[in-house]
Design an enzyme around this catalytic site. Structure first.
Site, mmCIF file in Angstrom:
data_model
loop_
_atom_site.group_PDB
_atom_site.id
_atom_site.type_symbol
_atom_site.label_atom_id
_atom_site.label_comp_id
_atom_site.label_asym_id
_atom_site.label_seq_id
_atom_site.Cartn_x
_atom_site.Cartn_y
_atom_site.Cartn_z
ATOM 1 C CB SER A 1 20.391 -25.501 -7.845
ATOM 2 O OG SER A 1 19.488 -26.277 -8.228
ATOM 3 C CB SER B 1 19.060 -29.154 -10.822
ATOM 4 O OG SER B 1 17.687 -29.001 -9.903
ATOM 5 C CG ASP C 1 8.407 -25.671 -13.485
ATOM 6 O OD1 ASP C 1 9.627 -27.188 -12.165
ATOM 7 O OD2 ASP C 1 9.097 -25.450 -13.364
ATOM 8 C CE LYS D 1 11.371 -22.159 -12.911
ATOM 9 N NZ LYS D 1 10.406 -23.042 -12.454
ATOM 10 C CB THR E 1 2.385 -7.037 -7.212
ATOM 11 O OG1 THR E 1 3.467 -6.561 -6.208
ATOM 12 C CG2 THR E 1 2.385 -5.648 -8.095
ATOM 13 N N GLY F 1 0.441 -15.746 -4.040
ATOM 14 C CA GLY F 1 1.323 -15.561 -4.650
ATOM 15 C C GLY F 1 1.472 -16.028 -5.992
ATOM 16 C CB ALA F 2 0.932 -12.911 -8.776
ATOM 17 N N GLY F 3 4.061 -15.336 -8.747
ATOM 18 C CA GLY F 3 5.589 -15.454 -8.840
ATOM 19 C C GLY F 3 5.786 -16.069 -10.153
HETATM 20 P P1 ATR Z 1 8.720 -13.011 -9.286
HETATM 21 O O1 ATR Z 1 8.173 -11.942 -8.635
HETATM 22 O O2 ATR Z 1 10.190 -12.152 -9.721
HETATM 23 O O3 ATR Z 1 8.558 -13.588 -10.276
HETATM 24 P P2 ATR Z 1 9.022 -15.092 -7.343
HETATM 25 O O4 ATR Z 1 10.458 -15.460 -6.169
HETATM 26 O O5 ATR Z 1 8.320 -16.394 -8.692
HETATM 27 O O6 ATR Z 1 9.709 -14.260 -7.921
HETATM 28 O O7 ATR Z 1 7.975 -14.673 -6.594
HETATM 29 C C1 ATR Z 1 7.681 -14.265 -5.219
HETATM 30 C C2 ATR Z 1 6.369 -14.435 -5.242
HETATM 31 O O8 ATR Z 1 6.933 -14.184 -3.329
HETATM 32 C C3 ATR Z 1 5.848 -12.664 -5.112
HETATM 33 O O9 ATR Z 1 3.961 -13.399 -5.411
HETATM 34 C C4 ATR Z 1 5.753 -11.363 -4.253
HETATM 35 O O10 ATR Z 1 4.905 -11.115 -4.554
HETATM 36 P P3 ATR Z 1 4.587 -9.409 -5.366
HETATM 37 O O11 ATR Z 1 4.462 -10.438 -6.760
HETATM 38 O O12 ATR Z 1 3.578 -8.712 -4.496
HETATM 39 O O13 ATR Z 1 6.498 -9.160 -5.019
HETATM 40 C C5 ATR Z 1 6.105 -12.531 -3.401
HETATM 41 N N1 ATR Z 1 6.800 -12.063 -2.566
HETATM 42 C C6 ATR Z 1 7.660 -12.099 -1.790
HETATM 43 N N2 ATR Z 1 7.777 -11.404 -0.755
HETATM 44 C C7 ATR Z 1 6.602 -10.811 -0.375
HETATM 45 C C8 ATR Z 1 6.196 -10.191 1.384
HETATM 46 N N3 ATR Z 1 7.128 -10.047 1.863
HETATM 47 N N4 ATR Z 1 5.388 -10.262 1.249
HETATM 48 C C9 ATR Z 1 4.064 -11.096 0.350
HETATM 49 N N5 ATR Z 1 4.579 -11.068 -0.592
HETATM 50 C C10 ATR Z 1 6.059 -11.919 -0.864
#
Ligand code: ATR
Length: 262
Positions: free
Chosen positions: A14, A16, A101, A65, A151, A125-127
């Site tokens: 970080s 920050s 954010d 978060k 996922t 992504g969907a994190g």
């Molecule tokens: P979190 O999923 O716990 O919120 P994040 O760091 O905010 O963590 O998000 C990581 C993102 O990167 C997710 O969308 C993750 O996909 P999954 O939901 O399938 O885990 C994506 N990600 C991380 N490694 C990946 C990989 N090798 N291939 C594809 N997507 C990946």
């Protein structure tokens, strides 16, 4: 001396503290900003320390978060809509969770001068950061926002909060104007998204990652002559907003500040 902290896991990376300590000093505020590695079980105690005024304000980063929300008294509208809190402040003895954010991402996009009106956006992504990006994009009159996550269920879950989202399978490419990498792929140098880049058709390629400054995702886009932008401005502007919330001062952004996080 007042104390501010950023909590997360991992937290070593970080930047920050660099920004906030620079501004605290610059504006003559007698306070310090530290990073603290925490486990989920520590959150309740840390927030009670803020209640007891041992801590003045807290920034929250991955992966807490959402986890901090049950311990707070109120949420701002953006925190409520995203179910994501990155800044905690005290107002009339109540602990309020806010989300800067959304502001950070909006400002970063504005600075690219890329007009998003009626444009299509693809988010990979969907994190944790994605609800904030989606909420920011919602107010930019885009024509379509599509999510693609390894996922798929996580993307489908987000659609429950934001029904206007379109969800496609991982690897399914749709023609877009703006393509955002919101996955964590690229934080480790030379790590690459396993997608056919020649099919990633867009004009602006945006990566939430700012360290390293040029991920493979951005490098590949640049090679094809596309406009690229990393997450540095988003990071700086979310910090500006948090500082403003805590200190009622909008810190100035200049080269000295940007160089700090280079
Ligand atoms: P979190 O999923 O716990 O919120 P994040 O760091 O905010 O963590 O998000 C990581 C993102 O990167 C997710 O969308 C993750 O996909 P999954 O939901 O399938 O885990 C994506 N990600 C991380 N490694 C990946 C990989 N090798 N291939 C594809 N997507 C990946």
């Amino acid at each position: 001396m007042k104390k501010y902290i950023v909590i997360g896991n991992p937290i070593e990376h970080s930047l920050s503290p660099l920004l906030h300590n620079f501004w605290l000093k610059k504006y003559g505020i007698n306070a310090i900003y530290e990073k603290q590695l925490v486990e989920k079980n520590d959150i309740e105690k840390i927030i009670s320390d803020m209640r007891a005024s041992k801590i003045e304000g807290i920034n929250v980063t991955v992966p807490f978060k959402k986890a901090v929300i049950p311990f707070l008294d109120q949420l701002s509208d953006t925190a409520k809509e995203t179910q994501s809190v990155n800044t905690i402040f005290k107002k009339q003895n109540k602990l309020v969770g806010d989300n800067t954010d959304v502001y950070g991402f909006s400002e970063a996009i504005k600075l690219t001068n890329f007009n998003l009106t009626n444009k299509k956006v693809l988010i990979l992504g969907a994190g944790g950061v994605v609800p904030s990006i989606v909420l920011a994009l919602k107010s930019m009159e885009t024509s379509e926002i599509t999510l693609s996550n390894r996922t798929k269920k996580k993307a489908d879950d987000l659609k429950k909060n934001f029904p206007f989202l379109k969800v496609v399978s991982w690897g399914e490419i749709i023609k877009s104007d703006l393509i955002i990498n919101a996955t964590s792929i690229g934080i480790k140098k030379n790590e690459e998204i396993k997608l056919d880049h020649s099919k990633l058709d867009g004009q602006l390629f945006y990566d939430v990652i700012y360290n390293p400054p040029k991920t493979k995702f951005l490098e590949n886009a640049k090679k094809s002559g596309k406009k690229t932008e990393n997450g540095k401005n988003m990071f700086v502007y979310q910090a500006i907003k948090a500082f403003e919330i805590w200190n009622s001062i909008t810190p100035e952004i200049n080269k000295e500040v940007l160089d700090l996080i280079q």
